[in-house]
Design an enzyme around this catalytic site. Structure first.
Site, PDB file in Angstrom:
ATOM      1  CB  SER A  91      -0.893  -0.006   1.234  1.00 54.70           C
ATOM      2  OG  SER A  91      -0.115   0.331   2.373  1.00 54.70           O
ATOM      3  CE  LYS A  92      -2.789   6.730  -1.396  1.00 52.55           C
ATOM      4  NZ  LYS A  92      -3.853   7.469  -0.805  1.00 52.55           N
TER       5      LYS A  92
END
Ligand code: GLU
Length: 471
Positions: A238-239
């Site tokens: 994820s980010k």
């Protein structure tokens, strides 16, 4: 003929984990002379956005993942889904379920209290009575009660699921809209998909989809479920782990084939080869060589792969991708040398195209200021004589070429009895504005006589001003 698909839901940016799935599907189709299609799964109208669709299309096009058919949009196919739902109702493979939300919640609680896995209990499966009033029913698929579903997954091997573990899933919501498992089945069937290559987060949907396909008398495609991509801490990518939006890599100056190369190696290998051209990937890719364990995304490795591709690319190829970075920074490509020649000169020293554009911008844009530290060190009063001498030699050159320029620098140093650096460094700062560049004679050759002389003039004025201020 082999036909694969990429079926993203347009609910955000194009995630690099998704791109890897797309790449595997694309490679498989290309390798086998088959077809690859793009299908936008936009039935979740609340979460799907046009912006996201555009990001998917832009990402695919930047990466060169071309499709033979599509983009298909599921929202354009509702009539077809209704037709299939009707067909399933008529053939007795689906039924209306009138259970209310409260009723289902009670069921769930009771099951949980008994330590059972919550699942629909089939209470309307064989219902023939009068439907309760005022309830918009959902439609459920009548999953077989007995037997098992066998998936000979091309990555995971044989996976067997008992039908007794599957409940009757909803194929149409109470407002009549079809659900994911139904639309995927209809599309894979109608679009003639032979190989469903997707993330293994969908593995639990596969037996349900196979049962629906069987009920429809449709052929069952082959499945290949690819393990997830994880971040370095072992959680799903994820980010938090760095850039995961594919277009961020475009903006950061990655070559599309470098990103694809990095992604293909996430979960697939071929000996210990690290760097692959697109053609090599197509030639060498196989699902058998896809790992069964999840892989870990490593941003530094990705950057290294990009650097390797930059070094191996031709100047022409780099120039095509580099051009927008130069113009975005206010550079005028017509005002400087051929970009391919510049890229050739810089390709050994840049990890990204963005870095290259920053390093080479002075070819296409005049700078207003010298780098302060470089100017302080090299554009000193003592540099006035070497630069003046050099300037007159450069003015007199017959041929504006690197070796002639190199000779002029050498002669200047010899005449003034100073080291080459006392000429070369002031020249470098004068014409590039910075203390770092590729070989300065080559830079000067590319920059052209007119610009070099004008910038030398400017540097001499700067030195004179500095001298005046010091007095
Ligand atoms: N639309 C699904 C997703 O984005 C993919 C469905 C599939 O590949 O079957 O996760």
């Amino acid at each position: 003929m082999i036909k694969t698909r990429f079926a993203p839901s347009p609910t955000g940016y194009l995630h690099i984990g998704g791109v890897r799935t797309a790449l595997f599907s694309w490679l498989y189709a290309r390798k086998h002379g088959g077809q690859f299609i793009l299908r936008i799964e936009d039935t979740d109208r609340e979460r799907s956005t046009e912006e996201s669709v555009n990001a998917i299309l832009e990402g695919m096009s930047w990466l060169g993942l071309d499709y033979d058919e599509g983009p298909f949009y599921q929202t354009h196919r509702f009539a077809r889904y209704q037709e299939v739902i009707q067909q399933l109702l008529e053939s007795g493979h689906a039924y209306y379920c009138y259970a209310t939300r409260e009723e289902l919640e009670q069921l769930r609680q009771a099951q949980k209290a008994r330590g059972e896995k919550p699942r629909y209990d089939g209470r309307y499966r064989d219902f023939t009575g009068t439907p309760p009033q005022g309830i918009d029913p959902v439609i459920r698929f009548k999953n077989p009660l007995e037997g098992e579903v066998v998936i000979d997954d091309l990555v995971k091997g044989r996976v067997v699921i008992k039908n007794s573990e599957l409940d009757d899933l909803i194929i149409a919501r109470s407002d009549g809209t079809p659900t994911y498992n139904l639309t995927v089945v209809v599309d894979d069937w109608d679009m003639g998909i032979t190989h469903v290559i997707r993330g293994d987060d969908h593995l639990n949907n596969t037996p349900r989809q196979i049962n629906i396909l069987k009920a429809l008398g449709a052929p069952i495609p082959q499945y290949a479920h690819i393990p997830m991509v994880l971040g370095e801490d072992g959680s799903r990518l994820s980010k938090r782990h760095g850039a995961v939006n594919v277009l961020q890599y475009k903006e950061a100056g990655y070559l599309p084939e470098a990103l694809l190369n990095y992604l293909v190696r996430l979960g697939w290998s071929c000996g210990d080869q690290e760097i692959f051209s697109i053609d090599e990937m197509v030639e060498l890719f196989s699902l058998e060589a896809v790992n069964t364990a999840p892989s870990t995304f490593n941003p530094e490795k990705c950057l290294w792969v990009n650097q390797q591709h930059i070094q191996r690319s031709s100047g022409e190829h780099l120039a095509r991708h580099l051009a927008p970075f130069i113009t975005d920074r206010g550079g005028d490509l017509d005002a400087g040398p051929a970009l391919a020649a510049v890229a050739e000169l810089f390709k050994e020293r840049s990890k990204t195209l963005l870095e290259m554009a920053d390093q080479a911008l002075y070819f296409y844009r005049d700078f207003d200021q010298f780098d302060a530290a470089a100017a302080k060190k090299h554009l000193r009063p003592a540099a006035a004589a070497p630069l003046t001498t050099l300037k007159s030699k450069l003015e007199a050159l017959n041929e504006w070429q690197a070796d002639a320029i190199h000779a002029a620098i050498q002669q200047t140093a010899a005449e003034l009895e100073v080291g080459m650096g006392k000429v070369g460094m002031p020249l470098r700062v004068a014409i590039t504005g910075t203390g770092q560049s590729p070989s300065i004679d080559q830079v000067a050759a590319l920059l052209g006589r007119e610009k070099v002389l004008a910038r030398l003039e400017k540097a001499l004025a700067f030195i004179a001003q500095r001298k005046a201020m010091a007095n």
